[in-house]
Design an enzyme around this catalytic site. Sequence first.
Site, PDB file in Angstrom:
ATOM      1  N   PHE B  94       0.855  -1.180   0.000  1.00 25.54           N
ATOM      2  CA  PHE B  94       0.000   0.000   0.000  1.00 25.54           C
ATOM      3  C   PHE B  94       0.898   1.240   0.000  1.00 25.54           C
ATOM      4  O   PHE B  94       1.854   1.320   0.781  1.00 25.54           O
ATOM      5  CB  PHE B  94      -0.924   0.000   1.222  1.00 25.54           C
ATOM      6  CG  PHE B  94      -1.978   1.054   1.128  1.00 25.54           C
ATOM      7  CD1 PHE B  94      -2.982   0.950   0.181  1.00 25.54           C
ATOM      8  CD2 PHE B  94      -1.950   2.163   1.948  1.00 25.54           C
ATOM      9  CE1 PHE B  94      -3.949   1.943   0.063  1.00 25.54           C
ATOM     10  CE2 PHE B  94      -2.913   3.156   1.832  1.00 25.54           C
ATOM     11  CZ  PHE B  94      -3.911   3.048   0.889  1.00 25.54           C
ATOM     12  N   ASP B 165       2.138  -6.207   6.965  1.00 27.83           N
ATOM     13  CA  ASP B 165       0.962  -5.350   7.074  1.00 27.83           C
ATOM     14  C   ASP B 165      -0.257  -6.227   6.786  1.00 27.83           C
ATOM     15  O   ASP B 165      -0.391  -6.776   5.690  1.00 27.83           O
ATOM     16  CB  ASP B 165       1.071  -4.193   6.075  1.00 27.83           C
ATOM     17  CG  ASP B 165      -0.152  -3.279   6.104  1.00 27.83           C
ATOM     18  OD1 ASP B 165      -1.218  -3.684   6.624  1.00 27.83           O
ATOM     19  OD2 ASP B 165      -0.042  -2.156   5.581  1.00 27.83           O
ATOM     20  N   TYR B 190     -10.689  -0.978  10.367  1.00 28.87           N
ATOM     21  CA  TYR B 190     -11.936  -0.446   9.800  1.00 28.87           C
ATOM     22  C   TYR B 190     -12.412  -1.208   8.571  1.00 28.87           C
ATOM     23  O   TYR B 190     -13.472  -0.906   8.045  1.00 28.87           O
ATOM     24  CB  TYR B 190     -11.823   1.054   9.483  1.00 28.87           C
ATOM     25  CG  TYR B 190     -10.610   1.480   8.695  1.00 28.87           C
ATOM     26  CD1 TYR B 190     -10.518   1.257   7.329  1.00 28.87           C
ATOM     27  CD2 TYR B 190      -9.554   2.125   9.321  1.00 28.87           C
ATOM     28  CE1 TYR B 190      -9.404   1.667   6.616  1.00 28.87           C
ATOM     29  CE2 TYR B 190      -8.429   2.539   8.614  1.00 28.87           C
ATOM     30  CZ  TYR B 190      -8.367   2.306   7.262  1.00 28.87           C
ATOM     31  OH  TYR B 190      -7.264   2.700   6.568  1.00 28.87           O
ATOM     32  N   LYS B 191     -11.627  -2.188   8.121  1.00 31.40           N
ATOM     33  CA  LYS B 191     -12.047  -2.961   6.950  1.00 31.40           C
ATOM     34  C   LYS B 191     -12.867  -4.166   7.429  1.00 31.40           C
ATOM     35  O   LYS B 191     -14.018  -4.022   7.812  1.00 31.40           O
ATOM     36  CB  LYS B 191     -10.826  -3.382   6.133  1.00 31.40           C
ATOM     37  CG  LYS B 191     -10.041  -2.192   5.538  1.00 31.40           C
ATOM     38  CD  LYS B 191      -8.837  -2.668   4.740  1.00 31.40           C
ATOM     39  CE  LYS B 191      -7.863  -1.530   4.442  1.00 31.40           C
ATOM     40  NZ  LYS B 191      -8.320  -0.626   3.384  1.00 31.40           N
ATOM     41  N   ARG B 337     -13.164  -3.254  -7.642  1.00 34.88           N
ATOM     42  CA  ARG B 337     -12.741  -4.156  -6.569  1.00 34.88           C
ATOM     43  C   ARG B 337     -13.917  -4.481  -5.661  1.00 34.88           C
ATOM     44  O   ARG B 337     -14.714  -3.604  -5.336  1.00 34.88           O
ATOM     45  CB  ARG B 337     -11.650  -3.422  -5.782  1.00 34.88           C
ATOM     46  CG  ARG B 337     -10.953  -4.222  -4.737  1.00 34.88           C
ATOM     47  CD  ARG B 337      -9.902  -3.362  -4.042  1.00 34.88           C
ATOM     48  NE  ARG B 337     -10.500  -2.529  -3.007  1.00 34.88           N
ATOM     49  CZ  ARG B 337      -9.814  -1.928  -2.026  1.00 34.88           C
ATOM     50  NH1 ARG B 337      -8.489  -2.022  -1.962  1.00 34.88           N
ATOM     51  NH2 ARG B 337     -10.424  -1.210  -1.122  1.00 34.88           N
TER      52      ARG B 337
END
Lengths: 378, 378
Positions: B94, B165, B190-191, B337
Amino acid sequence: MDGNSLGPLPKSVPTRLSQTVHDEWGAMLIKGWNDAGWMDMPTRLGDRIGAMLGCANGSVVLGDTLSIKVYQALAAALNLNPDRRVVLSDNGNFPSDLYMAQGLLNTLNRGHELRVVDPDKVLEHITSDVAVLMLTHIDYRSGRMHDMMALTKAAQDSGVVVIWDLAHSAGAVPVDMGASGAEFAVGCTYKYLNGGPGAPAFIYVRPDLIDRIDPSLSGWLGHDAPFAFELGYRPAGGIDRMRVGTPPILQMAALDAALDVWEGVSMDELRNNSIALSERFISGVEQHCPTLTLASPRDPQLRGSQVSFQCENGYAVMQALIHHGVIGDFRAPDLIRFGFTPLYLDSGDIDQAVDILARIMRDDLWQDAKFQTRSAVT
Amino acid sequence: MDGNSLGPLPKSVPTRLSQTVHDEWGAMLIKGWNDAGWMDMPTRLGDRIGAMLGCANGSVVLGDTLSIKVYQALAAALNLNPDRRVVLSDNGNFPSDLYMAQGLLNTLNRGHELRVVDPDKVLEHITSDVAVLMLTHIDYRSGRMHDMMALTKAAQDSGVVVIWDLAHSAGAVPVDMGASGAEFAVGCTYKYLNGGPGAPAFIYVRPDLIDRIDPSLSGWLGHDAPFAFELGYRPAGGIDRMRVGTPPILQMAALDAALDVWEGVSMDELRNNSIALSERFISGVEQHCPTLTLASPRDPQLRGSQVSFQCENGYAVMQALIHHGVIGDFRAPDLIRFGFTPLYLDSGDIDQAVDILARIMRDDLWQDAKFQTRSAVT
């Protein structure tokens, strides 16, 4: 009377938070980033707080914690003064600020020195080897307030970059960052600004410097084009480059609602009222509690919006006070501390607090066993 | 289907948040730090999340954002390998992780190199000059998943310290940090963990190393005795030293409630269901949308809990999908996605999403002018 530690819950916050949770997170999901204005909250709230502190629009941004903002400001300040090696601070600074400086200087590993002097000796230690002067405007223990204008001027006359920590100033005393000329300021929003436990911090960068800052904490949301997902960091123009990661939207929403309270408030009027309340408290305590010694400056112009008394067995005394409905703080080794916030305290509250404190001292109520055991957080 | 970006609102969150606001902040004020357990939330939630990721109790702590946790982990990892100068990562990482590494290496200014290679070339680039291998387990664009066990072993055989990560892994695929032997992991909540917008991040440090870490971000709450207010930093024993400033209590309370959903969930069962849903989606899309090309690994064992398709005009197509009630993400330059989370999606949802996507492509619904303008957040 602990607004200097954690401001009370403003009435508008629960409704706003419920909206954010149900109507935004619940109903919009990721669309909230655009449609509910989540992505702009750090700069929008930055402008709201900046307006209270004499900061130009676009020079303040919210995010992270105060410790992180101290790190960012100090790293940037040292870069602006690369040929000097001393960070000057005082032993009235909040310990976390000093800790963050120690961590940064260790990380840099380039021979910097953190020089920590007595608060009243700062002026004479502003010398030509100092790179950065980093001070908390108002002492968290005694409420003693530095002369921001004079110290900033002296520092800059010696080529020193200045960082002010406004943790106990924002929402408590009039501050004019623009007029001070200081390069950086940082602060928190959970004390006098009533943003709630863990509310985000803020950072101010003097507008003419922002585009020269090379951020040490160079995160996604400080990038010039976060959603281009480039592999290389390019700082955003302006204060946005001091953003790091995803903003805490629930905390920001609570803070946003809390800031509504400040619309139309005159900081000068608030300051006058706050001084009247604290003077009333000091004379009441001195009259009725002879064993307590004032630990704050007697001249109200030299202290912020808080008053501390030295008090043997201060921890137990504060526990007894809290038990009897007067919430203040204890600060090691022996200070009991009270905040004066005219937005929600009046002279009746002050008189009542004095009465209760007087009774606790006179009747030794603090000696009760249940007030002796220390909790993790004091 | 954007649980890989922002998980939906769990039913238990609003009640819990309202309790925290009214009964804790409102009624307890500063007493909440002890009486409502606020101060312990970062480690208590750390243990809850750690249990899902094969981390020993006391090895995970919550706080800050993922970018900050990346910085902490990388700074600590470089200190554990002081004689080497290369940080190895891949271009599927990321961007914020790479940005934070760039900022840290600039701050260090000691000649470190960030070496970014293709994801399938990582193994061959694990050489004896590499100090740290820092990878995101699951690619945020394609869902391609690295072989955590094999890469960690290869790295450690070459004396390389490893950071994973887990942003797209936690709550999505089975992970066993303990078994992997990796030194550090970081991730967001938060995902797939549904902690809400701006939920705090986490950091894992392998238990045998924690007391050797000298934190770069050495804040108040990582101190051994925060309420002693000492002037010098002394790191707390254990994982607490990776804490920095005041924890965001409202975000933590929301996350705490969200984690209740996971009690009793088998990660292996969840993974099997997630694969079934994503396979069903892929075959549906390939059958009904001939112009879309699968951009994720076809072998479900090689991808996480998300599927991407290459799609010309992908931005407009995703806007049309969202307009028709199927929320996914667009990732530049041309990926649409979708996340597959069996906790709240079933095969009926998948079939409906395929139908809507097929109709948008067949009837060119994405060509509507209103789907063409890009918002700030994509």
